[in-house]
Design a protein around this motif. Structure first.
Motif, PDB file in Angstrom:
ATOM      1  N   UNK A   1      -6.614 -12.896   3.069  1.00 28.03           N
ATOM      2  CA  UNK A   1      -7.211 -11.723   2.427  1.00 28.03           C
ATOM      3  C   UNK A   1      -6.855 -10.451   3.191  1.00 28.03           C
ATOM      4  N   UNK A   2      -6.893 -10.512   4.521  1.00 26.65           N
ATOM      5  CA  UNK A   2      -6.532  -9.346   5.339  1.00 26.65           C
ATOM      6  C   UNK A   2      -5.092  -8.918   5.064  1.00 26.65           C
ATOM      7  N   UNK A   3      -4.197  -9.897   4.991  1.00 26.51           N
ATOM      8  CA  UNK A   3      -2.798  -9.582   4.734  1.00 26.51           C
ATOM      9  C   UNK A   3      -2.625  -8.985   3.339  1.00 26.51           C
ATOM     10  N   UNK A   4      -3.309  -9.545   2.352  1.00 26.55           N
ATOM     11  CA  UNK A   4      -3.217  -9.033   0.983  1.00 26.55           C
ATOM     12  C   UNK A   4      -3.726  -7.605   0.907  1.00 26.55           C
ATOM     13  N   UNK A   5      -4.831  -7.332   1.575  1.00 27.04           N
ATOM     14  CA  UNK A   5      -5.380  -5.977   1.568  1.00 27.04           C
ATOM     15  C   UNK A   5      -4.450  -5.015   2.299  1.00 27.04           C
ATOM     16  N   UNK A   6      -3.778  -5.489   3.348  1.00 23.66           N
ATOM     17  CA  UNK A   6      -2.834  -4.655   4.081  1.00 23.66           C
ATOM     18  C   UNK A   6      -1.641  -4.286   3.201  1.00 23.66           C
ATOM     19  N   UNK A   7      -1.147  -5.247   2.422  1.00 23.93           N
ATOM     20  CA  UNK A   7      -0.044  -4.978   1.494  1.00 23.93           C
ATOM     21  C   UNK A   7      -0.473  -3.979   0.426  1.00 23.93           C
ATOM     22  N   UNK A   8      -1.640  -4.187  -0.135  1.00 24.10           N
ATOM     23  CA  UNK A   8      -2.133  -3.265  -1.163  1.00 24.10           C
ATOM     24  C   UNK A   8      -2.301  -1.855  -0.592  1.00 24.10           C
ATOM     25  N   UNK A   9      -2.867  -1.755   0.610  1.00 25.18           N
ATOM     26  CA  UNK A   9      -3.077  -0.447   1.228  1.00 25.18           C
ATOM     27  C   UNK A   9      -1.748   0.261   1.454  1.00 25.18           C
TER      28      UNK A   9
ATOM     29  N   UNK B   1       1.772   4.827  -0.378  1.00 22.43           N
ATOM     30  CA  UNK B   1       3.096   5.281  -0.801  1.00 22.43           C
ATOM     31  C   UNK B   1       3.252   5.017  -2.308  1.00 22.43           C
ATOM     32  N   UNK B   2       2.594   5.822  -3.158  1.00 20.85           N
ATOM     33  CA  UNK B   2       2.593   5.530  -4.598  1.00 20.85           C
ATOM     34  C   UNK B   2       3.972   5.467  -5.234  1.00 20.85           C
TER      35      UNK B   2
ATOM     36  N   UNK C   1      -0.612  -9.387  -5.712  1.00 17.84           N
ATOM     37  CA  UNK C   1      -0.921  -8.180  -4.951  1.00 17.84           C
ATOM     38  C   UNK C   1       0.035  -7.044  -5.312  1.00 17.84           C
ATOM     39  N   UNK C   2       1.313  -7.346  -5.393  1.00 18.31           N
ATOM     40  CA  UNK C   2       2.289  -6.311  -5.732  1.00 18.31           C
ATOM     41  C   UNK C   2       2.061  -5.810  -7.157  1.00 18.31           C
ATOM     42  N   UNK C   3       1.806  -6.738  -8.084  1.00 19.42           N
ATOM     43  CA  UNK C   3       1.564  -6.338  -9.466  1.00 19.42           C
ATOM     44  C   UNK C   3       0.371  -5.408  -9.593  1.00 19.42           C
ATOM     45  N   UNK C   4      -0.739  -5.776  -8.969  1.00 20.69           N
ATOM     46  CA  UNK C   4      -1.921  -4.913  -9.003  1.00 20.69           C
ATOM     47  C   UNK C   4      -1.680  -3.622  -8.237  1.00 20.69           C
ATOM     48  N   UNK C   5      -0.987  -3.739  -7.113  1.00 24.18           N
ATOM     49  CA  UNK C   5      -0.760  -2.565  -6.284  1.00 24.18           C
ATOM     50  C   UNK C   5       0.074  -1.505  -6.978  1.00 24.18           C
ATOM     51  N   UNK C   6       1.154  -1.914  -7.630  1.00 19.25           N
ATOM     52  CA  UNK C   6       2.000  -0.905  -8.275  1.00 19.25           C
ATOM     53  C   UNK C   6       1.320  -0.325  -9.514  1.00 19.25           C
ATOM     54  N   UNK C   7       0.431  -1.099 -10.150  1.00 19.08           N
ATOM     55  CA  UNK C   7      -0.349  -0.542 -11.261  1.00 19.08           C
ATOM     56  C   UNK C   7      -1.273   0.550 -10.751  1.00 19.08           C
ATOM     57  N   UNK C   8      -1.951   0.270  -9.633  1.00 21.61           N
ATOM     58  CA  UNK C   8      -2.822   1.279  -9.033  1.00 21.61           C
ATOM     59  C   UNK C   8      -2.018   2.487  -8.550  1.00 21.61           C
ATOM     60  N   UNK C   9      -0.874   2.218  -7.942  1.00 22.78           N
ATOM     61  CA  UNK C   9      -0.052   3.313  -7.427  1.00 22.78           C
ATOM     62  C   UNK C   9       0.422   4.223  -8.549  1.00 22.78           C
TER      63      UNK C   9
END
Length: 238
Positions: free
Chosen positions: A98-106, A111-112, A162-170
């Motif tokens: 979970x820590x690693x996933x949150x670090x990737x998302x952050x 960097x949007x 994580x990447x899919x959700x992250x780039x949607x948020x970005x």
């Protein structure tokens, strides 16, 4: 005689032995990241980057063959921000993951511009920071007791989420930046039109308009992450 063809990537081209003393590849990459964070992907040109570095575009080409190579370098640079915890106790695998996933998302949210980049980064996976990340993830999953035959697929499933959700948020945050509004202001302005569009679709009604939008994004991300980890845990335990 057959001519050996090189794959077009910064990671497959030998680095030139002599660099211009006043400018290094590391300086170029750091300034490119700063430019991207400030103005987005459309602003990244060799000419504009050279201007920020007080150097001509020709000077940049001594270190980077083209813009595509520069993008590979900046992507690898920001991947170096991701933390993969060391795992001493297999029972702590889920918390560490979970820590690693949150670090990737952050990292993605810092960097949007990554939202428009991850699908077109060539052989960025050959970069040293990406290689270290992948090696760390394999070590994390192996220490957590994952079957060796499934480790790669399990990591891929986690990263894809994580990447899919992250780039949607970005992408959402990049749109907010262009609007000049805060997230709460933008959502408040959007609400009447969204409710009007959904009035004939009662199952599509949104009941959390008054929630803090940042907390809402965090809740949605964590829900999906927990379900992914639930599924991975069943394979680990099996």
């Amino acid at each position: 005689m057959a001519v050996e063809k090189q794959v077009g990537s910064v990671w497959t081209r030998p680095r030139k032995g002599r660099e211009q003393p006043a400018l290094t590849r590391e300086q170029i990459v750091a300034e490119a990241v700063a430019l991207l964070d400030a103005e987005g992907m459309d602003a990244l040109t060799m000419r504009q980057l050279g201007a920020r570095l007080n150097a001509g575009a020709t000077s940049l080409y001594r270190h980077v063959a083209n813009r595509d190579e520069l993008i590979e370098l900046v992507v690898d640079e920001v991947y170096g921000e991701i933390r993969v915890p060391e795992l001493a106790d297999p029972a702590a695998w889920r918390t560490a993951t979970e820590e690693c996933a949150q670090s990737l998302r952050a990292m993605i949210l810092r960097h949007p511009w990554m939202a428009s980049t991850l699908g077109q980064v060539g052989l960025s996976y050959l970069g040293p920071n990406v290689m270290r990340l992948n090696d760390g993830l394999v070590g994390l999953f192996e220490a957590g007791g994952f079957p060796a035959a499934e480790t790669g697929d399990a990591i891929s499933a986690l990263m894809s989420y994580v990447v899919g959700m992250g780039i949607t948020e970005a992408a959402w945050l990049a749109m907010l930046a262009r609007s000049g509004q805060t997230e709460r202001e933008f959502v408040a302005d959007l609400r009447p039109a969204a409710e009007e569009a959904a009035k004939d679709y009662p199952r599509f009604r949104q009941d959390d308009w008054d929630d803090d939008p940042v907390e809402r994004r965090e809740r949605k991300f964590r829900y999906g992450l927990e379900r992914v980890l639930d599924g991975l845990a069943t394979r680990r335990d099996a």
